[in-house]
Design an enzyme around this catalytic site. Structure first.
Site, PDB file in Angstrom:
ATOM      1  N   ASN A   8      70.442  37.766  32.503  1.00  0.00           N
ATOM      2  CA  ASN A   8      69.192  37.106  32.118  1.00  0.00           C
ATOM      3  C   ASN A   8      69.003  37.016  30.603  1.00  0.00           C
ATOM      4  O   ASN A   8      67.964  36.590  30.133  1.00  0.00           O
ATOM      5  CB  ASN A   8      67.991  37.807  32.766  1.00  0.00           C
ATOM      6  CG  ASN A   8      67.795  39.222  32.265  1.00  0.00           C
ATOM      7  OD1 ASN A   8      68.674  39.798  31.635  1.00  0.00           O
ATOM      8  ND2 ASN A   8      66.640  39.795  32.557  1.00  0.00           N
ATOM      9  N   CYS A   9      70.021  37.359  29.827  1.00  0.00           N
ATOM     10  CA  CYS A   9      69.963  37.301  28.359  1.00  0.00           C
ATOM     11  C   CYS A   9      70.093  35.850  27.889  1.00  0.00           C
ATOM     12  O   CYS A   9      70.977  35.114  28.335  1.00  0.00           O
ATOM     13  CB  CYS A   9      71.091  38.157  27.787  1.00  0.00           C
ATOM     14  SG  CYS A   9      71.347  37.975  26.021  1.00  0.00           S
ATOM     15  N   ASP A  10      69.236  35.433  26.973  1.00  0.00           N
ATOM     16  CA  ASP A  10      69.278  34.061  26.463  1.00  0.00           C
ATOM     17  C   ASP A  10      70.589  33.750  25.745  1.00  0.00           C
ATOM     18  O   ASP A  10      71.117  32.640  25.855  1.00  0.00           O
ATOM     19  CB  ASP A  10      68.102  33.800  25.517  1.00  0.00           C
ATOM     20  CG  ASP A  10      66.777  33.711  26.245  1.00  0.00           C
ATOM     21  OD1 ASP A  10      66.774  33.468  27.469  1.00  0.00           O
ATOM     22  OD2 ASP A  10      65.726  33.891  25.593  1.00  0.00           O
ATOM     23  N   LYS A  13      73.219  33.082  28.257  1.00  0.00           N
ATOM     24  CA  LYS A  13      73.034  31.735  28.826  1.00  0.00           C
ATOM     25  C   LYS A  13      73.619  30.669  27.908  1.00  0.00           C
ATOM     26  O   LYS A  13      74.264  29.722  28.370  1.00  0.00           O
ATOM     27  CB  LYS A  13      71.554  31.478  29.094  1.00  0.00           C
ATOM     28  CG  LYS A  13      71.011  32.322  30.241  1.00  0.00           C
ATOM     29  CD  LYS A  13      69.524  32.136  30.412  1.00  0.00           C
ATOM     30  CE  LYS A  13      68.985  33.074  31.486  1.00  0.00           C
ATOM     31  NZ  LYS A  13      67.536  32.997  31.624  1.00  0.00           N
TER      32      LYS A  13
END
Length: 115
Positions: A8-10, A13
């Site tokens: 879920n880390c930007d 992504k």
């Protein structure tokens, strides 16, 4: 090619988006869900410094005691990273004998051009 991080880390992504857009196959290891071991960390430390690997801007870093920070930095107590994988900067990309920590598109492009 293998990417390590937290799903879920930007930044993860962005890195995944870059690799996908360039049709590059990779395996993803979520070390928050699957953990990380000292053997893997020791391998990484042959190529990058501990200072490079630690995310000192993370909430987890700020929550460590001064003693834990000292143990990690001065004594390379990797058990602290194993117990708190969110201390590791993300992503960590392993490609052949190369390791990249963090995501910079130019660095990824340079690494892939070496093939």
């Amino acid at each position: 090619m293998k990417m390590y991080g937290i799903s879920n880390c930007d930044t993860i992504k962005k890195a995944k988006k870059y690799l996908d857009a360039n049709s590059i196959d990779y395996a993803f290891h979520d070390y928050k869900k699957s953990g990380i071991d000292t053997v893997t960390l020791e391998q990484w430390l042959k190529s990058v410094s501990l200072e490079t690997l630690i995310n000192k801007r993370s909430t987890t870093w700020r929550q460590l005691t001064d003693e834990q920070k000292h143990q990690l930095i001065e004594n390379q107590n990797l058990a602290i990273l194993v117990e708190n994988p969110t201390l590791i900067k993300r992503p960590v990309l392993i490609h052949q004998q190369h390791i990249l920590v963090g995501f910079k598109e130019a660095d990824y492009q340079a690494l892939l051009e070496k093939e």
